[in-house]
Design a protein around this motif. Structure first.
Motif, PDB file in Angstrom:
ATOM      1  N   LYS A  34       0.960  -1.202  -0.023  1.00  0.00           N
ATOM      2  CA  LYS A  34      -0.041  -0.038   0.102  1.00  0.00           C
ATOM      3  C   LYS A  34       0.952   1.215  -0.049  1.00  0.00           C
ATOM      4  O   LYS A  34       0.495   2.075  -0.686  1.00  0.00           O
ATOM      5  N   SER A  35       1.910   1.348   0.816  1.00  0.00           N
ATOM      6  CA  SER A  35       2.938   2.571   0.888  1.00  0.00           C
ATOM      7  C   SER A  35       3.666   2.704  -0.403  1.00  0.00           C
ATOM      8  O   SER A  35       3.630   3.762  -0.917  1.00  0.00           O
ATOM      9  N   ILE A  70      -2.352   3.532  -9.178  1.00  0.00           N
ATOM     10  CA  ILE A  70      -3.674   3.223  -8.636  1.00  0.00           C
ATOM     11  C   ILE A  70      -4.599   2.215  -9.266  1.00  0.00           C
ATOM     12  O   ILE A  70      -4.355   1.849 -10.558  1.00  0.00           O
ATOM     13  N   PHE A  89       2.661   1.530  -3.544  1.00  0.00           N
ATOM     14  CA  PHE A  89       1.566   2.144  -4.351  1.00  0.00           C
ATOM     15  C   PHE A  89       1.372   3.495  -4.235  1.00  0.00           C
ATOM     16  O   PHE A  89       1.244   4.333  -5.268  1.00  0.00           O
ATOM     17  N   LYS A  90       1.234   4.068  -3.153  1.00  0.00           N
ATOM     18  CA  LYS A  90       0.954   5.522  -2.812  1.00  0.00           C
ATOM     19  C   LYS A  90       2.124   6.343  -3.277  1.00  0.00           C
ATOM     20  O   LYS A  90       2.287   7.177  -3.959  1.00  0.00           O
ATOM     21  N   LYS A  91       3.441   5.797  -2.877  1.00  0.00           N
ATOM     22  CA  LYS A  91       4.733   6.637  -3.299  1.00  0.00           C
ATOM     23  C   LYS A  91       4.882   6.593  -4.696  1.00  0.00           C
ATOM     24  O   LYS A  91       5.280   7.752  -5.246  1.00  0.00           O
ATOM     25  N   TYR A  92       4.435   5.845  -5.405  1.00  0.00           N
ATOM     26  CA  TYR A  92       4.686   5.817  -7.039  1.00  0.00           C
ATOM     27  C   TYR A  92       3.218   6.128  -7.663  1.00  0.00           C
ATOM     28  O   TYR A  92       3.333   6.232  -8.875  1.00  0.00           O
ATOM     29  N   GLY A  93       2.382   6.385  -7.142  1.00  0.00           N
ATOM     30  CA  GLY A  93       1.172   7.012  -7.716  1.00  0.00           C
ATOM     31  C   GLY A  93       0.773   6.019  -8.539  1.00  0.00           C
ATOM     32  O   GLY A  93       0.002   6.337  -9.548  1.00  0.00           O
ATOM     33  N   ASN A 150      -8.571  -3.304  -3.492  1.00  0.00           N
ATOM     34  CA  ASN A 150      -7.535  -3.284  -2.432  1.00  0.00           C
ATOM     35  C   ASN A 150      -6.059  -3.401  -3.028  1.00  0.00           C
ATOM     36  O   ASN A 150      -5.873  -4.264  -3.880  1.00  0.00           O
TER      37      ASN A 150
END
Length: 196
Positions: free
Chosen positions: A123-124, A132, A126-130, A136
């Motif tokens: 999750k971290s 989507i 995917f968020k860092k590298y944008g 889940n």
């Protein structure tokens, strides 16, 4: 944990996003997750089997043989040359001394990382590298990304479903279809096909 035959809410990674992500993780020296995602997608193994892998299982062979924890079935997997290349590059970069060590060691170097920790880290990442994805972010993404790639390369044919059923060690094509969300996609396509 999902119930047997229930619809999971994890979808697949777009293939271009997958390739970009592992390249960025390698560039940024996040080697553990670079390998985890690459090996996960290229092999289609469940996270419980991935975390037990050792570097030696990829040495001097083109076939990875494991006994799956969930099914207790033997699985033979052809090691793709691109996957082999990533593993060899990363192995050199991290200076692996003992090829029999687990690939995905915890921070203490004593045992594999925990699968719930993997999902937190994904999750971290995917968020860092944008990146989507629908639903889940979890380790199920690896198998579903492989499944989606095989389906697309084979124009969503029934033969590709049968192939994936065997690859995933599912009991029936309908299980594979449910797992990959094919029936839902087909139903949604019916709505799109309605025209005035």
């Amino acid at each position: 944990m999902s119930l047997k035959y229930s619809r999971t809410t994890t979808s697949a990674l777009d293939w271009e996003d997958f390739k970009s992500l592992i390249a960025k993780l390698e560039r940024d020296e996040n080697f553990k997750y670079c390998l985890l995602i690459a090996i996960g997608v290229f092999t289609g193994l469940r996270i419980s089997d991935l975390l037990q892998l050792r570097f030696s299982q990829f040495d001097k062979t083109d076939i990875l043989t494991i006994i799956e924890k969930k099914t207790q079935k033997t699985r033979r997997i052809k090691i793709n040359k691109d996957l082999k290349s990533i593993i060899e590059r990363v192995k050199v970069k991290i200076g692996v001394k003992d090829p029999d060590q687990f690939i995905f060691l915890n921070r203490y170097g004593t045992k594999p990382i925990d699968k719930s920790w993997v999902n937190v880290q994904l999750k971290s990442i995917f968020k860092k590298y944008g990146i989507i994805v629908e639903g889940n972010v979890s380790s199920h993404l690896f198998r579903k990304t492989l499944g989606n790639r095989v389906l697309r390369l084979n124009n969503y044919s029934e033969e590709s479903v049968i192939l994936l059923m065997t690859l995933f060690n599912h009991g029936s094509p309908s299980t594979t279809k449910r797992y990959l969300g094919i029936r839902e996609r087909e139903v949604m396509d019916v709505y799109d096909s309605l025209r005035l």
